[in-house]
Design a protein around this motif. Structure first.
Motif, PDB file in Angstrom:
ATOM      1  N   GLN A  41     -10.943  76.448  47.384  1.00 37.76           N
ATOM      2  CA  GLN A  41     -12.065  75.886  48.134  1.00 37.76           C
ATOM      3  C   GLN A  41     -11.611  75.405  49.507  1.00 37.76           C
ATOM      4  O   GLN A  41     -12.282  75.648  50.513  1.00 37.76           O
ATOM      5  CB  GLN A  41     -12.698  74.740  47.354  1.00 37.76           C
ATOM      6  N   ARG A  42     -10.465  74.753  49.567  1.00 38.16           N
ATOM      7  CA  ARG A  42      -9.950  74.280  50.857  1.00 38.16           C
ATOM      8  C   ARG A  42      -9.610  75.452  51.775  1.00 38.16           C
ATOM      9  O   ARG A  42      -9.844  75.396  52.977  1.00 38.16           O
ATOM     10  CB  ARG A  42      -8.737  73.389  50.649  1.00 38.16           C
ATOM     11  N   THR A  45     -12.729  76.739  53.234  1.00 35.46           N
ATOM     12  CA  THR A  45     -13.186  75.802  54.250  1.00 35.46           C
ATOM     13  C   THR A  45     -12.381  75.977  55.539  1.00 35.46           C
ATOM     14  O   THR A  45     -12.933  75.887  56.637  1.00 35.46           O
ATOM     15  CB  THR A  45     -13.077  74.346  53.734  1.00 35.46           C
ATOM     16  N   THR A  49     -14.226  76.814  58.994  1.00 37.37           N
ATOM     17  CA  THR A  49     -14.070  75.833  60.062  1.00 37.37           C
ATOM     18  C   THR A  49     -13.351  76.428  61.267  1.00 37.37           C
ATOM     19  O   THR A  49     -13.753  76.206  62.416  1.00 37.37           O
ATOM     20  CB  THR A  49     -13.310  74.590  59.551  1.00 37.37           C
ATOM     21  N   ILE A  75      -7.067  70.180  56.928  1.00 41.56           N
ATOM     22  CA  ILE A  75      -8.012  70.480  55.857  1.00 41.56           C
ATOM     23  C   ILE A  75      -7.261  70.829  54.567  1.00 41.56           C
ATOM     24  O   ILE A  75      -7.676  70.465  53.478  1.00 41.56           O
ATOM     25  CB  ILE A  75      -8.955  71.633  56.265  1.00 41.56           C
TER      26      ILE A  75
END
Length: 184
Positions: A41-42, A45, A49, A75
């Protein structure tokens, strides 16, 4: 002797001895699975981003790209920062409008390789050098963020080695037709 076979004392301990290793394996497997899902998930992201930060600019510089990479590493925290990021500006190829895209500029983290300027992308299809249909407009451009991460679980009980994860994210420039590159 017959009394020994009828005895039920210690039966629960024997059953627990059979079940305990399975329970421990399931416990550590759930820890590694949830840790891997969080890392994935990171990583996704980071891709979204990074592409979004570049797409908000009109011009990117080495300092600005360095700041994007620093934000990406923030992140990913607390995971190790071995994430590989490649940011690429792709423009609709005027010679092959809406069937090909051409790399204008590309920048990568120190542990990754940037794409070559002029490299062609096919619009439609699947693979690393493709752009989904409808993402790039005639005469337009798109920012591609490619992120790769090698996830290594802390416990190593269920997942023995590293798991390589990768994702791509496309974002259209917002303040210009194309995000320009400047070495200054």
């Amino acid at each position: 002797m017959l009394k020994l076979f009828r005895s039920r004392r210690g039966g629960a301990a024997v059953e627990f001895a059979f079940i305990a290793p399975i329970l421990v394996l399931v416990f550590f497997g759930l820890i590694e699975l949830s840790e891997g899902m969080n890392a994935r998930q990171r990583m996704e992201t980071v891709a979204a981003t990074s592409a979004d930060l570049v797409a908000q600019s009109t011009t990117m510089t080495p300092t600005a790209i360095s700041n994007v990479f620093a934000a990406a590493n923030a992140i990913m925290y607390p995971y190790p920062t071995n994430v590989k990021i490649v940011l690429t500006s792709i423009q609709d190829d005027p010679a092959n409008s809406l069937t090909k895209g051409k790399v204008v500029w590309s920048q990568a983290t120190a542990n990754a390789t940037a794409r070559s300027a002029g490299q062609l992308f096919t619009i439609g299809g699947t693979g690393a050098n493709t752009i989904p249909v409808g993402v790039i407009t005639a005469g337009g451009s798109v920012i591609l963020a490619e992120v790769t991460y090698s996830f290594t679980p802390v416990t190593h009980y269920v997942i023995g080695g590293s798991v390589n994860m990768s994702t791509r994210f496309f974002s259209r420039p917002r303040r210009a037709v194309q995000v320009a590159w400047s070495n200054s």
